[in-house]
Design a protein around this motif. Structure first.
Motif, PDB file in Angstrom:
ATOM      1  N   ASP A  11       0.881  -1.160   0.000  1.00  0.00           N
ATOM      2  CA  ASP A  11       0.000   0.000   0.000  1.00  0.00           C
ATOM      3  C   ASP A  11       0.923   1.215   0.000  1.00  0.00           C
ATOM      4  O   ASP A  11       1.622   1.472   0.981  1.00  0.00           O
ATOM      5  N   ARG A  51     -10.685   6.155  -0.523  1.00  0.00           N
ATOM      6  CA  ARG A  51     -10.074   7.444  -0.851  1.00  0.00           C
ATOM      7  C   ARG A  51      -8.612   7.325  -1.244  1.00  0.00           C
ATOM      8  O   ARG A  51      -8.131   8.094  -2.081  1.00  0.00           O
ATOM      9  N   PRO A 104     -11.645  13.555   3.817  1.00  0.00           N
ATOM     10  CA  PRO A 104     -12.121  12.504   2.903  1.00  0.00           C
ATOM     11  C   PRO A 104     -12.438  11.172   3.583  1.00  0.00           C
ATOM     12  O   PRO A 104     -13.050  10.318   2.962  1.00  0.00           O
ATOM     13  N   ASP A 105     -12.067  11.006   4.846  1.00  0.00           N
ATOM     14  CA  ASP A 105     -12.395   9.738   5.512  1.00  0.00           C
ATOM     15  C   ASP A 105     -13.705   9.803   6.295  1.00  0.00           C
ATOM     16  O   ASP A 105     -14.062   8.850   6.982  1.00  0.00           O
ATOM     17  N   TYR A 154      -7.322   4.564  -2.583  1.00  0.00           N
ATOM     18  CA  TYR A 154      -7.179   3.409  -3.472  1.00  0.00           C
ATOM     19  C   TYR A 154      -7.886   3.568  -4.808  1.00  0.00           C
ATOM     20  O   TYR A 154      -7.994   2.606  -5.567  1.00  0.00           O
ATOM     21  N   HIS A 172       0.402   2.005  -5.685  1.00  0.00           N
ATOM     22  CA  HIS A 172       0.403   0.723  -4.990  1.00  0.00           C
ATOM     23  C   HIS A 172       0.986  -0.403  -5.863  1.00  0.00           C
ATOM     24  O   HIS A 172       1.190  -0.224  -7.056  1.00  0.00           O
ATOM     25  N   TYR A 201      -1.957   0.799  -9.693  1.00  0.00           N
ATOM     26  CA  TYR A 201      -1.381  -0.406  -9.084  1.00  0.00           C
ATOM     27  C   TYR A 201      -0.474  -1.104 -10.093  1.00  0.00           C
ATOM     28  O   TYR A 201      -0.900  -1.368 -11.223  1.00  0.00           O
ATOM     29  N   VAL A 229     -17.784  10.811   5.433  1.00  0.00           N
ATOM     30  CA  VAL A 229     -18.702  11.180   4.352  1.00  0.00           C
ATOM     31  C   VAL A 229     -20.144  11.141   4.866  1.00  0.00           C
ATOM     32  O   VAL A 229     -20.564  10.153   5.483  1.00  0.00           O
ATOM     33  N   PRO A 270      -1.647  -6.075   2.525  1.00  0.00           N
ATOM     34  CA  PRO A 270      -1.340  -4.695   2.936  1.00  0.00           C
ATOM     35  C   PRO A 270      -2.524  -3.753   2.767  1.00  0.00           C
ATOM     36  O   PRO A 270      -2.604  -2.743   3.450  1.00  0.00           O
ATOM     37  N   PHE A 271      -3.464  -4.093   1.883  1.00  0.00           N
ATOM     38  CA  PHE A 271      -4.610  -3.215   1.643  1.00  0.00           C
ATOM     39  C   PHE A 271      -5.751  -3.418   2.640  1.00  0.00           C
ATOM     40  O   PHE A 271      -6.695  -2.654   2.664  1.00  0.00           O
ATOM     41  N   PRO A 298     -21.707   9.509  -6.979  1.00  0.00           N
ATOM     42  CA  PRO A 298     -22.012  10.890  -6.586  1.00  0.00           C
ATOM     43  C   PRO A 298     -21.232  11.316  -5.347  1.00  0.00           C
ATOM     44  O   PRO A 298     -20.742  12.425  -5.271  1.00  0.00           O
ATOM     45  N   LEU A 299     -21.105  10.396  -4.362  1.00  0.00           N
ATOM     46  CA  LEU A 299     -20.378  10.716  -3.140  1.00  0.00           C
ATOM     47  C   LEU A 299     -19.106   9.889  -3.050  1.00  0.00           C
ATOM     48  O   LEU A 299     -19.038   8.773  -3.563  1.00  0.00           O
ATOM     49  N   ALA A 300     -18.114  10.436  -2.370  1.00  0.00           N
ATOM     50  CA  ALA A 300     -16.866   9.709  -2.163  1.00  0.00           C
ATOM     51  C   ALA A 300     -17.099   8.530  -1.218  1.00  0.00           C
ATOM     52  O   ALA A 300     -18.062   8.514  -0.453  1.00  0.00           O
ATOM     53  N   ASP A 301     -16.238   7.540  -1.274  1.00  0.00           N
ATOM     54  CA  ASP A 301     -16.270   6.400  -0.373  1.00  0.00           C
ATOM     55  C   ASP A 301     -15.066   6.537   0.558  1.00  0.00           C
ATOM     56  O   ASP A 301     -13.927   6.504   0.095  1.00  0.00           O
ATOM     57  N   PRO A 302     -15.312   6.714   1.876  1.00  0.00           N
ATOM     58  CA  PRO A 302     -14.161   6.950   2.769  1.00  0.00           C
ATOM     59  C   PRO A 302     -13.163   5.800   2.771  1.00  0.00           C
ATOM     60  O   PRO A 302     -11.992   6.012   3.074  1.00  0.00           O
ATOM     61  N   PHE A 303     -13.623   4.586   2.410  1.00  0.00           N
ATOM     62  CA  PHE A 303     -12.723   3.432   2.429  1.00  0.00           C
ATOM     63  C   PHE A 303     -11.897   3.297   1.146  1.00  0.00           C
ATOM     64  O   PHE A 303     -10.987   2.492   1.074  1.00  0.00           O
ATOM     65  N   ASP A 307     -14.107   5.983   7.773  1.00  0.00           N
ATOM     66  CA  ASP A 307     -12.951   5.120   8.011  1.00  0.00           C
ATOM     67  C   ASP A 307     -12.381   5.571   9.348  1.00  0.00           C
ATOM     68  O   ASP A 307     -11.854   6.680   9.465  1.00  0.00           O
ATOM     69  N   SER A 341     -17.240  12.194  -9.697  1.00  0.00           N
ATOM     70  CA  SER A 341     -18.683  12.246  -9.381  1.00  0.00           C
ATOM     71  C   SER A 341     -19.562  12.030 -10.603  1.00  0.00           C
ATOM     72  O   SER A 341     -20.619  11.413 -10.509  1.00  0.00           O
TER      73      SER A 341
END
Lengths: 259, 259
Positions: A23, A138, B98-99, A140, A68, A251, B101, B135-136, A131-136, B23, A145
């Protein structure tokens, strides 16, 4: 084998090839730097305790900060240990931080060089279209949008396949490296909100994948047609292409060797 | 409505309910603390600019440091803005890191309270069962190298369903809260190397999910039978149960309300 003496380069009789997943979020790229922490430095410092001498590790690809890897490949020469190469993944577990994992190890001929011996590399690039970001995700993926035309991007990507001068997609400023590369795979597909680009080739110029993606996204947004994308490739003019896609979507998936 | 005056608590005429995904890796849990950064503090500070007054935000669940949420629910009272609640997710985008939302917003009756009005909560817990770490997934699952008996863990989990005194699985030290809870869902399944536990109930004691998982893993390792697990539940004795599973595998998936 010549005996190792103080202040002399030892004669090495083993060449170890490792496959590494990492990572890249917390590192300043793969390549060792004087002023920032790189993955190469971590590997050289931490794995040296297994071999009893400083290691000089060569990586197949110089991934940038935030990029990555599932299958970075490295090699190094040693004579300092009898540890079977296949045991290194397990032995490295307690030595490396949890964001760097050795997934495979094998002994290779002394002439093997992780970068020069590589036949091809596969990179993937992930975009989260929602439309919205995914905190998990961000760190990767590249979050976009607006809706994107995946079929259009895949159609444009087909123009990349073949042997071309990729000057239009090399990092601005460029270098003296020859800009011709052969690409055998280029595609774009989606699964739910995740869009994945895949590129396979005998080599990639600096920032080439990220510049390709930045320009393909313009096709996905309807700002370029697939034919205009092809025209940019033919122009060999960096100023015609789109932005450099951000690093966290990229990656290094696999490095292939002829053996 | 009484006019707001200096140094007086304003009269609020709106109650806003938000659904939040986060997150939890970088935060010391949900609940505001004097000496560490919590998600509640970020929400109160950053979202207050939309309403023109300090916000007092109530969360449905007090997730611990490193614990994540797909669907934490919060509410707060305001009279300081006419922004439609459904527009808050978009408006919050540029205000929050960003973590964290905001995934949904709605106006609710003034009596609604994110924690007290909650009918039930769903938690999931993820285990990565693989010889090597990923690692991810290091911040998003509990990595266990040895094989685990998923069917056995699922069988043991069925004993959790129903109304029980969960003293055996509450945090050591305990509190004065009554230890009886009703659990309507408890399961364990796997997809490839990822093992997922799911728990749904009218409430959970402090550390209860993590203590249940730590003990169910002993069943998966063959160190306890499903019947022995049931015996530990009946014992109401914390010292008989297993370890507290680490926080990074836990997710508050959903909070349900009767409306």
């Amino acid at each position: 084998m010549v005996k190792t003496m103080n202040n002399k380069t030892p004669d090495f009789n083993r060449n170890i090839k490792l496959t590494i997943a990492y990572d890249g979020t917390c590192y300043h790229g793969f390549q060792r730097q004087s002023n920032a922490l790189a993955i190469q430095e971590i590997l050289e410092t931490r794995l040296s305790v297994l071999f009893g001498h400083p290691l000089k590790i060569t990586g197949a690809g110089r991934t940038d900060a935030g990029v990555h890897a599932y299958g970075q490949t490295v090699n190094f020469l040693t004579s300092g240990s009898t540890i079977p190469a296949g045991n290194i993944p397990k032995a490295a577990r307690g030595l490396l931080p949890p964001d760097i994992v050795v997934t495979a190890g094998e002994e290779v001929p002394l002439a093997f060089h992780a970068r020069r011996s590589a036949q091809s590399k596969i990179y993937i690039y992930r975009v989260l279209q929602s439309p919205l970001a995914d905190p998990f995700r961000r760190n990767y993926s590249w979050h976009i949008s607006q809706p994107l035309n995946v079929a259009g991007m895949n159609q444009a990507a087909q123009y990349i396949i073949g042997t071309h001068d990729f000057s239009a997609f090399r990092a601005a400023g460029g270098s003296s490296v020859k800009p011709v590369r052969t690409i055998f795979e280029a595609s774009c597909s989606s699964l739910g909100q995740l869009i994945e680009f895949s590129f396979g080739g005998n080599g990639f110029l600096y920032h080439m994948v990220r510049n390709l993606v930045g320009t393909l996204i313009q096709v996905g947004q309807g700002r370029l047609t697939a034919e205009q994308f092809a025209g940019i490739l033919l122009s060999r003019d960096r100023t015609q292409a789109g932005i450099t896609a951000p690093p966290q979507g990229l990656y290094l998936k696999e490095v292939r060797y002829s053996r």
